[in-house]
Enzyme design. Sequence first.
Site, PDB file in Angstrom:
ATOM      1  N   ASP A   1      93.213  82.184 -86.413  1.00 24.94           N
ATOM      2  CA  ASP A   1      94.611  81.917 -86.757  1.00 24.94           C
ATOM      3  C   ASP A   1      95.001  80.516 -86.279  1.00 24.94           C
ATOM      4  O   ASP A   1      95.682  79.768 -86.973  1.00 24.94           O
ATOM      5  CB  ASP A   1      95.520  82.967 -86.100  1.00 24.94           C
ATOM      6  CG  ASP A   1      95.073  84.379 -86.425  1.00 24.94           C
ATOM      7  OD1 ASP A   1      95.097  84.749 -87.598  1.00 24.94           O
ATOM      8  OD2 ASP A   1      94.662  85.102 -85.491  1.00 24.94           O
TER       9      ASP A   1
ATOM     10  N   ARG B   1      93.446  77.927 -88.507  1.00 27.50           N
ATOM     11  CA  ARG B   1      94.180  77.897 -89.784  1.00 27.50           C
ATOM     12  C   ARG B   1      95.472  77.109 -89.621  1.00 27.50           C
ATOM     13  O   ARG B   1      95.856  76.327 -90.492  1.00 27.50           O
ATOM     14  CB  ARG B   1      94.504  79.335 -90.219  1.00 27.50           C
ATOM     15  CG  ARG B   1      93.293  80.121 -90.693  1.00 27.50           C
ATOM     16  CD  ARG B   1      93.604  81.611 -90.778  1.00 27.50           C
ATOM     17  NE  ARG B   1      92.533  82.364 -91.440  1.00 27.50           N
ATOM     18  CZ  ARG B   1      92.398  83.677 -91.393  1.00 27.50           C
ATOM     19  NH1 ARG B   1      93.276  84.407 -90.713  1.00 27.50           N
ATOM     20  NH2 ARG B   1      91.418  84.275 -92.026  1.00 27.50           N
TER      21      ARG B   1
ATOM     22  N   HIS C   1      97.006  89.651 -83.640  1.00 20.15           N
ATOM     23  CA  HIS C   1      96.268  89.134 -84.798  1.00 20.15           C
ATOM     24  C   HIS C   1      96.635  90.007 -85.997  1.00 20.15           C
ATOM     25  O   HIS C   1      95.914  90.935 -86.364  1.00 20.15           O
ATOM     26  CB  HIS C   1      94.756  89.165 -84.560  1.00 20.15           C
ATOM     27  CG  HIS C   1      93.989  88.833 -85.815  1.00 20.15           C
ATOM     28  ND1 HIS C   1      94.018  87.595 -86.400  1.00 20.15           N
ATOM     29  CD2 HIS C   1      93.205  89.593 -86.610  1.00 20.15           C
ATOM     30  CE1 HIS C   1      93.286  87.604 -87.496  1.00 20.15           C
ATOM     31  NE2 HIS C   1      92.783  88.806 -87.653  1.00 20.15           N
TER      32      HIS C   1
HETATM   33  N1  LIG Z   1      89.997  88.626 -85.558  1.00 22.49           N
HETATM   34  C1  LIG Z   1      89.839  87.949 -86.670  1.00 22.49           C
HETATM   35  O1  LIG Z   1      90.350  86.819 -86.798  1.00 22.49           O
HETATM   36  C2  LIG Z   1      89.043  88.489 -87.823  1.00 22.49           C
HETATM   37  C3  LIG Z   1      88.576  89.771 -87.795  1.00 22.49           C
HETATM   38  N2  LIG Z   1      87.846  90.269 -88.849  1.00 22.49           N
HETATM   39  C4  LIG Z   1      87.361  91.636 -88.724  1.00 22.49           C
HETATM   40  O2  LIG Z   1      85.980  91.610 -88.323  1.00 22.49           O
HETATM   41  C5  LIG Z   1      85.380  92.843 -88.680  1.00 22.49           C
HETATM   42  C6  LIG Z   1      84.004  92.605 -89.324  1.00 22.49           C
HETATM   43  O3  LIG Z   1      84.157  91.916 -90.539  1.00 22.49           O
HETATM   44  P1  LIG Z   1      82.921  91.752 -91.554  1.00 22.49           P
HETATM   45  O4  LIG Z   1      81.710  91.282 -90.838  1.00 22.49           O
HETATM   46  O5  LIG Z   1      83.437  90.986 -92.706  1.00 22.49           O
HETATM   47  O6  LIG Z   1      82.705  93.280 -91.979  1.00 22.49           O
HETATM   48  P2  LIG Z   1      81.434  93.946 -92.652  1.00 22.49           P
HETATM   49  O7  LIG Z   1      81.916  95.249 -93.193  1.00 22.49           O
HETATM   50  O8  LIG Z   1      80.719  92.981 -93.531  1.00 22.49           O
HETATM   51  O9  LIG Z   1      80.481  94.229 -91.407  1.00 22.49           O
HETATM   52  C7  LIG Z   1      80.809  95.121 -90.397  1.00 22.49           C
HETATM   53  C8  LIG Z   1      79.501  95.665 -89.848  1.00 22.49           C
HETATM   54  O10 LIG Z   1      79.822  96.466 -88.727  1.00 22.49           O
HETATM   55  C9  LIG Z   1      78.932  97.542 -88.703  1.00 22.49           C
HETATM   56  N3  LIG Z   1      79.442  98.613 -87.864  1.00 22.49           N
HETATM   57  C10 LIG Z   1      80.340  99.583 -88.149  1.00 22.49           C
HETATM   58  N4  LIG Z   1      80.487 100.413 -87.116  1.00 22.49           N
HETATM   59  C11 LIG Z   1      79.686  99.957 -86.127  1.00 22.49           C
HETATM   60  C12 LIG Z   1      79.405 100.410 -84.813  1.00 22.49           C
HETATM   61  N5  LIG Z   1      79.960 101.505 -84.316  1.00 22.49           N
HETATM   62  N6  LIG Z   1      78.523  99.694 -84.078  1.00 22.49           N
HETATM   63  C13 LIG Z   1      77.927  98.587 -84.586  1.00 22.49           C
HETATM   64  N7  LIG Z   1      78.140  98.140 -85.827  1.00 22.49           N
HETATM   65  C14 LIG Z   1      79.009  98.797 -86.588  1.00 22.49           C
HETATM   66  C15 LIG Z   1      78.776  97.922 -90.180  1.00 22.49           C
HETATM   67  O11 LIG Z   1      77.607  98.676 -90.419  1.00 22.49           O
HETATM   68  C16 LIG Z   1      78.744  96.550 -90.833  1.00 22.49           C
HETATM   69  O12 LIG Z   1      77.427  96.056 -90.976  1.00 22.49           O
HETATM   70  C17 LIG Z   1      86.384  93.557 -89.571  1.00 22.49           C
HETATM   71  O13 LIG Z   1      87.070  94.507 -88.772  1.00 22.49           O
HETATM   72  C18 LIG Z   1      87.316  92.448 -89.989  1.00 22.49           C
HETATM   73  O14 LIG Z   1      88.592  92.938 -90.337  1.00 22.49           O
HETATM   74  C19 LIG Z   1      87.533  89.492 -89.928  1.00 22.49           C
HETATM   75  C20 LIG Z   1      87.985  88.192 -89.991  1.00 22.49           C
HETATM   76  C21 LIG Z   1      88.793  87.612 -88.960  1.00 22.49           C
HETATM   77  O1  LIG Z   2      92.627  90.075 -92.939  1.00 20.37           O
HETATM   78  C1  LIG Z   2      91.499  90.551 -92.755  1.00 20.37           C
HETATM   79  O2  LIG Z   2      91.122  91.670 -93.191  1.00 20.37           O
HETATM   80  C2  LIG Z   2      90.505  89.781 -91.944  1.00 20.37           C
HETATM   81  C3  LIG Z   2      91.203  89.048 -90.884  1.00 20.37           C
HETATM   82  O3  LIG Z   2      91.534  89.590 -89.855  1.00 20.37           O
HETATM   83  C4  LIG Z   2      91.552  87.650 -91.110  1.00 20.37           C
HETATM   84  O4  LIG Z   2      91.031  87.039 -92.045  1.00 20.37           O
HETATM   85  O5  LIG Z   2      92.359  87.139 -90.341  1.00 20.37           O
END
Ligand SMILES: NC(=O)C1=CN([C@@H]2O[C@H](COP(=O)(O)OP(=O)(O)OC[C@H]3O[C@@H](n4cnc5c(N)ncnc54)[C@H](O)[C@@H]3O)[C@@H](O)[C@H]2O)C=CC1
Ligand SMILES: O=C([O-])CC(=O)C(=O)O
Length: 329
Positions: A160, A163, A188
Site C-alpha cells: 500500500d 502504491r 490492509h
Molecule cells: N498484504 C498484501 O498487501 C497482499 C496480500 N495478498 C494476499 O496474499 C495471499 C496469497 O496470494 P497469492 O499467492 O496470489 O495466492 P495463491 O492462491 O496463488 O497462493 C496461495 C497458496 O497458499 C497455499 N496455501 C493455502 N493454505 C495453506 C496452508 N495452510 N499452508 C501453506 N500453504 C497454504 C495454497 O495451496 C496456494 O498455493 C492471499 O491471501 C492474498 O489475498 C495479496 C496481495 C497483497
Molecule cells: O486485494 C487483494 O485481494 C490482494 C491484496 O491484498 C492487494 O492487492 O492489496
Amino acid sequence: MTRTPVNVTVTGAAGQIGYALLFRIASGQLLGQDTPVRLKLLEITPALKAAEGTAMELDDCAFPLLSGIDISDDPNVAFDGASVALLVGARPRTKGMERGDLLEANGGIFKPQGQAINNHAADDIRVLVVGNPANTNALIAQQHAPDVPADRFTAMTRLDQNRAYSQLAAKLGVTVSDIRKLVIWGNHSATQYPSLAHAEVNGKNAAEAVNDQAWLENDFIPTVAKRGAAIIEARGASSAASAANAAIDHVYDWVNGTAEGQWASAGVVSDGSYGVPEGIISSFPVTSTGGEYEIVQGLDIDEFSRGRIDASVAELVEERDAVKGLGLI
Ligand SMILES: NC(=O)C1=CN([C@@H]2O[C@H](COP(=O)(O)OP(=O)(O)OC[C@H]3O[C@@H](n4cnc5c(N)ncnc54)[C@H](O)[C@@H]3O)[C@@H](O)[C@H]2O)C=CC1
Ligand SMILES: O=C([O-])CC(=O)C(=O)O
C-alpha cells in the site's frame, strides 16, 4: 562468505506470490548479498508437487547464496529453525463466503502456524504475514506464540505504501526518490489511510505541495486503498510481483534498518500509540534500527487524519472481536 545460512520459511510457496518471491530471496535480495539462505517451503499436501517444481527451477538458477531447499506440508517441520517466516498462504474469499467464514477458515491456518512458530522457530524469528486478512491473521498467529516477543509478528502494508509513493510521484511530476515519510495507517483493507500529513517532497510538506484536498480525499486515498481490486480487474488475478516486492522491502528494512530520514509502513502490535488500542496489529509509520521496527512517536495528528485512523482501527477492533468470538484467540 563464511556465514551460516539463515532459514527462511515461505508458506503458500506454490502460489503466485510465492513464485514471484522465492527467486528474489534466493538471489540475496531479502537479507543482503553476504547472507546465504536455506529456503523452507510450506504448502498444503495437494500443492507439494507444484512446490517441488518451483524448487527444481530454483536449483536451475544455481544461486550462490542458496544453500538448500526443504519442502513440507507440516508446519512443525517448515518452521523448524526459521529466523524469517513469510506467511503468504491463506484461504481466499470464495463466492457466498461471509466475513466470519473467511476469518474462521484463516484461523484454521494461522493458529497452528503460530503454535509451530512458538515451538520450533529460532530465537530471532521475525514473521511477516502477507495472506489476507493480513492484520488479523498476524494477530491470530501472534496470540498462539506466547514465547515469541509480540513485536516479532508483523503484517504487510508496504505494498500500500509503495502504491501511494507511485500515485503521489505521478501527481506531482516527481520521482519516488523525491518523496519521504509517506505512510499507511490502519488496516490492509479499503479503510486504510494513506497519509500525506507528514510526507515530504523534496524537503517540503507533501500536503502543501499538492494543495488539493479534493484530490486527496476523492482520488488519492481511494485509488491507493482500492488498487488491489483494480489490479484484479485488469489482470484477472491479484497483485503478485508487486506483493512479493513489498515483502522483500519490508523484511530487508526490518533486518538491515530503514534508510536515514525514511519511514516504512508496517502492521505492528500497537503499544497504545496514537490512541490505537494496545495489542491490535495496525499499520503505523515505523523505523528500524538494530533489527527492530519501532513506531515513530510524537507526530501531530490533525482532525482529518484522526477520523481516518479511527475508522480503520475500528474495523481492526471488529475483526479482533470476531476472531475472539470464534474462539480463535
Ligand atoms: N498484504 C498484501 O498487501 C497482499 C496480500 N495478498 C494476499 O496474499 C495471499 C496469497 O496470494 P497469492 O499467492 O496470489 O495466492 P495463491 O492462491 O496463488 O497462493 C496461495 C497458496 O497458499 C497455499 N496455501 C493455502 N493454505 C495453506 C496452508 N495452510 N499452508 C501453506 N500453504 C497454504 C495454497 O495451496 C496456494 O498455493 C492471499 O491471501 C492474498 O489475498 C495479496 C496481495 C497483497
Ligand atoms: O486485494 C487483494 O485481494 C490482494 C491484496 O491484498 C492487494 O492487492 O492489496
